[in-house]
Enzyme design. Structure first.
Site, PDB file in Angstrom:
ATOM      1  N   ALA A  41     -43.902   7.332 -19.299  1.00  0.00           N
ATOM      2  CA  ALA A  41     -43.763   7.035 -17.871  1.00  0.00           C
ATOM      3  C   ALA A  41     -45.010   6.331 -17.334  1.00  0.00           C
ATOM      4  CB  ALA A  41     -43.502   8.323 -17.089  1.00  0.00           C
ATOM      5  N   TYR A  42     -46.160   6.745 -17.833  1.00  0.00           N
ATOM      6  CA  TYR A  42     -47.423   6.115 -17.444  1.00  0.00           C
ATOM      7  C   TYR A  42     -47.440   4.642 -17.842  1.00  0.00           C
ATOM      8  CZ  TYR A  42     -52.381   4.880 -17.997  1.00  0.00           C
ATOM      9  OH  TYR A  42     -53.596   4.237 -17.973  1.00  0.00           O
TER      10      TYR A  42
END
Length: 218
Positions: free
Chosen positions: A128-129
């Site tokens: 997600a980062y």
């Protein structure tokens, strides 16, 4: 120059603030927690308490008014979930870019991450980062009102900086000290001809000032 850094209490940001201040620049760092203000003062930077997750574009633009350059070095940090990765690593970066445009600050440097990609696959928080950083980078690169440079460091270490790097569009993975990332950011800020470049950075054998000149075509 007057330089405003988002994420002013980050490990790279504090190093950058010390270097810029020592070089005679006026530096302001945006922080979320008032208790971090003294750390910025010790680094030679003016602390500005402002939460980029809740601030308006107008509030951020007011901080950027009169600046010569803006550096986005904020991040949700370790221990945060996917939702905060999106809120800080993507949305706050977009907000900071919007504010820079509104304040007419053209020079805009982003501390991104190697592997950042809006279409990156995977369900882990780190995935997600990378998606959040990639989406933020794509947004910044679409802007013609900013003279942007995106720096994507490799694996960050706390080793003492050696000033020897590899800086290219694609370097492959490798380590890089936070000291050398901060020093490279100083060189990028001092080299307007790096605008429009997305660069990867790892430890190497080229003096960083030479590496920056090389990618700038000088």
């Amino acid at each position: 120059m007057r330089i405003v850094i988002a994420g002013g209490h980050g490990q790279i940001a504090l190093r950058l603030e010390r270097l810029l201040s020592a070089g005679g620049h006026e530096v302001a760092g945006i922080i979320r927690r008032p208790e971090h203000a003294d750390d910025l003062r010790h680094a030679g930077a003016e602390p500005v308490v402002l939460d980029l997750e809740t601030a308006s574009v107008e509030m951020v633009a007011a901080v950027l008014q009169g600046a010569d350059a803006a550096v986005f070095a904020a991040g949700a940090g370790p221990g945060s979930g996917a939702e905060r990765k999106d809120a800080v690593d993507r949305a706050a970066a977009v907000l900071f870019a919007d504010a820079a445009e509104r304040a007419r600050v053209r020079r805009y440097v982003v501390v991104s991450s190697m592997g950042a990609d809006a279409s990156h696959q995977g369900g882990d928080v780190f995935d997600a980062y990378l998606r959040a950083k990639g989406a933020a980078d794509d947004d910044v690169r679409s802007r013609t009102a900013l003279d942007w440079t995106i720096l994507r460091p490799g694996i960050l270490t706390d080793d003492a900086g050696k000033g020897l790097v590899r800086l290219e569009a694609h370097t492959g993975r490798g380590p890089i000290s936070r000291d050398d990332v901060a020093a490279t950011l100083v060189e990028l800020l001092d080299t307007p001809a790096t605008a429009g470049l997305t660069l990867e950075l790892i430890a190497g054998s080229t003096p960083l000032s030479v590496a920056v000149k090389d990618v700038a075509g000088n």
